[in-house]
Scaffold this active site. Structure first.
Site, PDB file in Angstrom:
ATOM      1  N   ASP A 377       0.933  -1.120   0.097  1.00  0.00           N
ATOM      2  CA  ASP A 377       0.032  -0.148  -0.072  1.00  0.00           C
ATOM      3  C   ASP A 377       0.848   1.196  -0.121  1.00  0.00           C
ATOM      4  O   ASP A 377       2.139   1.236   0.873  1.00  0.00           O
ATOM      5  CB  ASP A 377      -0.820   0.045   1.275  1.00  0.00           C
ATOM      6  N   ASP A 576      -1.421  -0.459   6.408  1.00  0.00           N
ATOM      7  CA  ASP A 576      -1.224   0.458   7.699  1.00  0.00           C
ATOM      8  C   ASP A 576      -2.562   0.822   7.915  1.00  0.00           C
ATOM      9  O   ASP A 576      -2.833   1.262   9.039  1.00  0.00           O
ATOM     10  CB  ASP A 576      -0.478   1.595   7.765  1.00  0.00           C
ATOM     11  N   ASP A 580      -7.041  -1.521   4.298  1.00  0.00           N
ATOM     12  CA  ASP A 580      -5.940  -2.486   3.947  1.00  0.00           C
ATOM     13  C   ASP A 580      -6.412  -4.027   4.660  1.00  0.00           C
ATOM     14  O   ASP A 580      -6.020  -4.873   4.539  1.00  0.00           O
ATOM     15  CB  ASP A 580      -4.459  -2.401   4.330  1.00  0.00           C
TER      16      ASP A 580
END
Length: 681
Positions: A377, A576, A580
């Protein structure tokens, strides 16, 4: 037949099998170890801790009394050892007998079978020596049976500790849902429980509040922090007709929202449901120990029984046959096997903790060392997740410092992240920032202010053009900066364009090094983000990442992982944010950045508490090293046993020597595991 979701063995779907009902599904287990590992409730965790304490509390004195010379009559010493070891064997170790019985009914053999057979042989031999001295060669193995049980239970405690927080992820997601909503009914604003909101209701959301339901803005304008959904730290402007998502935060203006999706239909509720389904559907990798035990146990029992029958029937020596029978079972007793996985796991996870890497169990280690592709990410993982001033371009004869000074003065009354970044940069440079004489904030667009008699504008291109400011002269520069992933703030002074300020989400200093390290390990690297494609590609280019997936929502990140898995790839997801959590749970390996939300941390199998991207390859490298040690430990654990089993079957191995061989294998396992403390990550 049903497949045990922990060890992968097939179990008869009958009342005799261990069974559990979870989230509307029925699961069958071949052993109590698998059942307790799968469920791991708080009561089970406390029970295992108490049994482990009992095992060590009685097992250690048994070891001391066995090996330290004590002047006690034979019967007194044997009886004392019997009294100490028996509660461990049949109270602390009862779950192994139960698990072995269920495995036997399922026509299988597992770790419980191996422990039950081995410890029973050691305990039974010692008990015969206690109450029928002279019948067998004099020796006690009570400490062997007691400590094997205690050590294996200790491994189970470690497993429980690493799993017991799994359900917290769902709880933390649900806590994001507001409990009440302000609804307009009969012309009045009424606060009601969020469960009472129905589609079509008009919901009032004040600044600083979470949006209670999914809906469409029908009145007002504001900026909404959607980081929990998109992962992006910059709030999104919301005007009439724009959609808002329940659980996101209204930062500035007062808005009225028409509810379109409520209850279980909201995006947040769907995320909760998908996380639950992903956790329930994700079957752990088969335990290597159980696979070995399924072959090893039948072979050992067959050899032991054959040895007994041969000595009894062919050589008419039942005593020698019984001695050989017990020696075979003792030499096969998994003393080192009980240490093989926990020893490497404790040392490896301890080494990881020193480096800021938390690994949640042996199952995670096994997944980590087999992955093929790492999905990263962008925001909060590769970037810092907050905007910083990237470039200041001054016009109209102003210097950069003066432009930044004016912009920071206009931003004094604003809480927008871009305004905060501008004020922070002005403070860092020691500029003189003044309080505005008047301030009008346009949520989602910018601010209009009067500073020292001058009219200032700080905001978007749309706001500048509506105020009659010509922005065409800087569009080429703006396009270039946007291609570099920047957000642009226009600064107007007395009706003219004074300059622009470009802000960007700053890359973490070690991000490029981390990506290069992952690629050097032979791993494919993909970046995913909710940001626009142009900004995403700009970041990827700076990090030397070839594959980028931009403008993805939470369920789309999940689909990215699923698509890769459908190609037969083993996927590690690094993130984080709450956005996600779905992908972290679905991935073969979830790696959560510790500075992120608690949901992401709980959803990840590995947590990086230092927020350093370089810890991603370090975690994978540590997993590979630790799994290598576990395999080596299993080799040493079985080496002595398999070499000496034929010797014992032929009657040439005294059970006392069998115990010594087990001790040697345990020492080898511990020494090998401790080498991880010096491993370079």
């Amino acid at each position: 037949m049903a497949k045990d979701p922990v060890c992968g063995m097939y179990v008869e779907e009958s009342e005799e099998a261990l069974k559990a009902h979870v989230r509307g599904r029925t699961y069958y287990f071949c052993s109590e170890t698998c059942l307790s590992t799968f469920l791991a409730p708080e009561t089970e965790y406390r029970k295992v801790k108490l049994l482990t304490a009992l095992g060590f509390a009685l097992g250690i004195p048994t070891l001391v009394l066995t090996w330290v010379p004590i002047d006690l009559p034979h019967l007194s010493l044997g009886l004392l050892l019997f009294l100490l070891a028996t509660p461990v064997q049949f109270v602390a170790g009862w779950s192994f007998y139960r698990g072995a019985l269920h495995a036997l009914r399922a026509k299988a053999a597992n770790m419980d079978t191996l422990i039950a057979v081995g410890t029973s042989a050691a305990w039974g031999y010692s008990t015969i020596n206690t109450f029928s001295p002279g019948l067998l060669p004099e020796a006690y193995y009570f400490e062997v049976s007691a400590l094997i049980i205690a050590l294996v239970l200790l491994g189970r405690v470690l497993e429980h500790r690493m799993r017991r927080k799994a359900s917290d992820a769902i709880r933390r997601l649900m806590e994001l849902q507001p409990t009440t909503a302000r609804v307009i009914r009969d012309g009045s604003e009424v606060e009601v429980p969020v469960e009472m909101v129905v589609a079509g209701d008009m919901v009032v959301v004040r600044p600083g509040e979470r949006v209670p339901v999914d809906g469409v803005v029908v009145e007002g304008f504001s900026s909404v922090d959607e980081k929990m959904i998109t992962g992006e730290g910059i709030p999104v402007a919301k005007r009439v007709g724009d959609q808002v998502i329940g659980g996101t935060i209204n930062r500035e203006g007062l808005i009225t929202v028409r509810a379109t999706r409520v209850g279980a239909d909201t995006v947040l509720s769907q995320i909760v449901r998908l996380v639950e389904e992903a956790q329930a559907a994700q079957a752990p990798v088969e335990r290597l120990v159980n696979r070995v035990a399924s072959v090893f146990v039948p072979v050992v029992v067959t050899v032991a029984v054959t040895s007994l029958l041969v000595w009894m029937l062919l050589f008419s020596n039942p005593l020698h046959g019984l001695t050989s029978f017990i020696a075979v079972l003792i030499i096969a007793c998994p003393c080192a096997l009980g240490l093989a996985t926990p020893a490497a796991l404790v040392v490896g996870t301890g080494r990881g903790a020193e480096a800021g890497i938390l690994i949640k169990g042996g199952e995670i280690l096994e997944r980590a060392q087999r992955i093929d592709v790492v999905v990263l990410d962008k925001t909060g993982t590769l970037t810092k997740g907050e905007p910083v001033v990237y470039k200041v371009i001054a016009l109209a004869g102003l210097g950069e410092a003066r432009l930044l000074e004016l912009a920071a003065s206009a931003a004094q009354g604003s809480r927008h992240p871009l305004s905060e970044a501008i004020k922070r940069r002005a403070t860092e440079l020691g500029l003189e920032v003044r309080m505005p004489e008047s301030l009008e904030e346009r949520p989602g667009e910018g601010v209009l202010a009067r500073v020292e008699g001058s009219e200032l504008l700080l905001g978007s291109r749309d706001l500048a053009e509506r105020q009659g400011i010509d922005t065409s002269t800087v569009q080429d520069v703006v396009s270039q900066l946007e291609a570099e992933g920047c957000s642009i703030v226009y600064v107007g002074l007395d009706g003219k364009l004074a300059g622009i300020i470009a802000l960007s989400d700053e890359l973490k200093t070690s991000a490029a090094e981390a990506v290069a390290d992952l690629r050097s390990m032979g791993l494919r690297v993909i970046m995913v983000t909710g940001d626009n494609e142009r900004a995403a590609k700009a970041v990827a280019k700076r990090l030397n990442i070839d594959e980028v997936v931009a403008r993805v929502k939470p369920e789309e990140k999940l689909n990215v992982v699923k698509a890769l898995q459908a190609q037969g790839l083993r996927v590690a997801m690094v993130g984080d944010g709450i956005n996600d959590a779905l992908a972290l749970t679905q991935a073969d390996l979830g790696i959560a950045i510790g500075s992120g939300t608690d949901v992401a941390v709980e959803s990840g199998g590995i947590v990086l508490i230092k927020d350093d991207p370089r810890d991603i390859p370090r975690a994978i490298r540590l997993s590979r090293l630790t799994m290598g040690k576990i395999r080596q430990n299993l080799f040493w654990a079985f080496l002595y046993n398999t070499v000496l089993i034929p010797v014992a079957a032929l009657g040439y191995l005294n059970p006392l020597l069998a115990g010594a061989a087990m001790a040697m294998s345990s020492v080898s396992v511990m020494a090998n595991s401790l080498t991880l403390t010096r491993a370079k990550l």
